[in-house]
Design an enzyme around this catalytic site. Structure first.
Site, PDB file in Angstrom:
ATOM      1  N   ILE A   1      -0.008   2.023   9.648  1.00 40.33           N
ATOM      2  CA  ILE A   1       0.674   1.146   8.701  1.00 40.33           C
ATOM      3  C   ILE A   1       0.039   1.134   7.313  1.00 40.33           C
ATOM      4  CG2 ILE A   1       1.540  -0.345  10.544  1.00 40.33           C
ATOM      5  CD1 ILE A   1      -0.650  -2.347   9.880  1.00 40.33           C
ATOM      6  N   HIS A   2      -1.015   1.924   7.115  1.00 40.67           N
ATOM      7  CA  HIS A   2      -1.687   1.910   5.811  1.00 40.67           C
ATOM      8  C   HIS A   2      -1.770   3.316   5.235  1.00 40.67           C
ATOM      9  CE1 HIS A   2      -4.083   0.265   2.613  1.00 40.67           C
ATOM     10  NE2 HIS A   2      -5.102   1.061   2.882  1.00 40.67           N
TER      11      HIS A   2
ATOM     12  N   TYR B   1      10.062  -0.914   9.619  1.00 41.39           N
ATOM     13  CA  TYR B   1       9.617  -1.933  10.586  1.00 41.39           C
ATOM     14  C   TYR B   1       8.898  -3.090   9.893  1.00 41.39           C
ATOM     15  CZ  TYR B   1       6.728  -4.184  14.128  1.00 41.39           C
ATOM     16  OH  TYR B   1       6.107  -5.125  14.915  1.00 41.39           O
TER      17      TYR B   1
ATOM     18  N   CYS C   1       0.811  -1.226   0.000  1.00 40.53           N
ATOM     19  CA  CYS C   1       0.000   0.000   0.000  1.00 40.53           C
ATOM     20  C   CYS C   1       0.840   1.270   0.000  1.00 40.53           C
ATOM     21  CB  CYS C   1      -0.956   0.014   1.191  1.00 40.53           C
ATOM     22  SG  CYS C   1      -0.145   0.195   2.807  1.00 40.53           S
TER      23      CYS C   1
ATOM     24  N   ASP D   1      -8.482   3.711  -2.679  1.00 41.51           N
ATOM     25  CA  ASP D   1      -7.450   2.839  -2.124  1.00 41.51           C
ATOM     26  C   ASP D   1      -7.192   1.706  -3.110  1.00 41.51           C
ATOM     27  OD1 ASP D   1      -5.862   1.118  -0.651  1.00 41.51           O
ATOM     28  OD2 ASP D   1      -7.079   1.218   1.167  1.00 41.51           O
TER      29      ASP D   1
ATOM     30  N   SER E   1      -1.559  -0.322  16.366  1.00 47.39           N
ATOM     31  CA  SER E   1      -1.143   0.880  17.101  1.00 47.39           C
ATOM     32  C   SER E   1      -0.366   1.813  16.185  1.00 47.39           C
ATOM     33  CB  SER E   1      -0.292   0.494  18.310  1.00 47.39           C
ATOM     34  OG  SER E   1       0.811  -0.289  17.911  1.00 47.39           O
ATOM     35  N   GLY E   2       0.295   1.233  15.188  1.00 48.47           N
ATOM     36  CA  GLY E   2       1.056   2.041  14.237  1.00 48.47           C
ATOM     37  C   GLY E   2       0.241   2.371  13.003  1.00 48.47           C
TER      38      GLY E   2
END
Length: 290
Positions: free
Chosen positions: A106-107, A208, A68, A122, A103-104
């Protein structure tokens, strides 16, 4: 970077340039049917880069895909270049086993404003969770599409994307209990806010996701490409094809286990991907459904 090269890569030939919902939908659909959602670099010993020039070279010139943070970055660039009013947003993906959102951030997703109306676009979630049309940024409205019914809900400034799915039929009994099959009819996908983001906001998470043993992306190699009727997915050495609504409110999901030689051939013939380095297919224990 040439927008015409991008159009050629996704097979888009229209010269309408009306910057309307129809054109936005066409761009999205052409991209998701031409550019795979994949993380194969990680499993070929290469890195997943965020630099737009590198992404353009990989996806447009070398006819690869990306995850993504790459394919939606490219989409954002293309829409902006065309003249659309586009904004990068950041999402938090729902973790089904943990029953919570990541929590992060990431998208990466894209917000597009057309005549004062906002849409979510998207091209980078893949599999059977991939939207085929822009979603109206409207809370609580069911938005039926070919893959499923999508629903956006807003609560205290946070938006949630959910999906209402069909039943599924797996003809090959060997795979009816596959860990790749989605078990939930109502599926939470991700949350996001409307705070504008830049690609720099994703740099640390990009590192990460491709290095941590806890990351889904190091646990599994995958490649996913939408078709006119469904979606192909290759996870490790397992190939699937989901045909949406092959019968009334039922998806057909076909499975096949591939040999190493077949994987290379399938990547070329089904996904249009030719790898420069040897792929080490992986199907680890991180949760991932098709």
């Amino acid at each position: 970077m040439d927008i015409e090269a991008y159009f050629e890569r996704i097979g888009y030939q229209s010269s309408r340039n009306k910057l309307d919902l129809e054109e936005l939908t066409e761009i999205l659909q052409h991209q998701i049917r031409a550019i795979p959602f994949e993380n194969l670099n990680i499993h070929c010993g290469e890195s997943m880069e965020l630099n737009l020039e590198v992404i353009f070279d990989q996806v447009v010139r070398k006819k690869r895909g990306g995850w993504c943070l790459q394919v939606n970055h490219l989409l954002y660039w293309a829409l902006t270049k065309m003249g659309f009013e586009a904004t990068m947003l950041g999402g938090y993906v729902f973790n089904t086993p943990a029953n919570k959102y990541s929590s992060g951030m990431i998208h990466l997703l894209v917000q597009v404003t057309l005549s004062g109306k906002d849409y979510i676009v998207d091209a980078g979630f893949g599999r059977s969770y991939q939207m085929w049309e822009p979603l109206e940024l409207t809370s609580g409205k069911d938005q039926p599409q070919v893959p499923a019914i999508f629903r956006l809900t807003e609560e205290n400034g946070t938006w949630y994307l959910d999906q209402i799915r069909r039943e599924q039929y797996v003809p090959n009994q060997e795979f009816v209990n596959s860990d790749l099959l989605e078990k939930n009819k109502y599926r939470k996908i991700y949350s996001f806010t409307l705070e504008p983001r830049t690609i720099e906001d994703f740099e640390s998470i990009n590192t990460y996701l491709q290095t941590s043993p806890a990351s889904l992306f190091t646990s599994k190699s995958f490649c996913s490409l939408q078709t006119l009727e469904g979606v192909h997915c290759l996870v490790g050495s397992t190939l699937t094809y989901r045909r949406f609504s092959y019968k009334d409110n039922i998806d057909l999901v076909e499975f096949k286990s591939l040999t190493e030689e077949e994987i290379e051939d399938v990547l070329k013939t089904i996904f249009g991907v030719s790898l420069e380095r040897k792929l080490v297919p992986k199907h680890g224990d991180r949760f991932f459904t098709i």
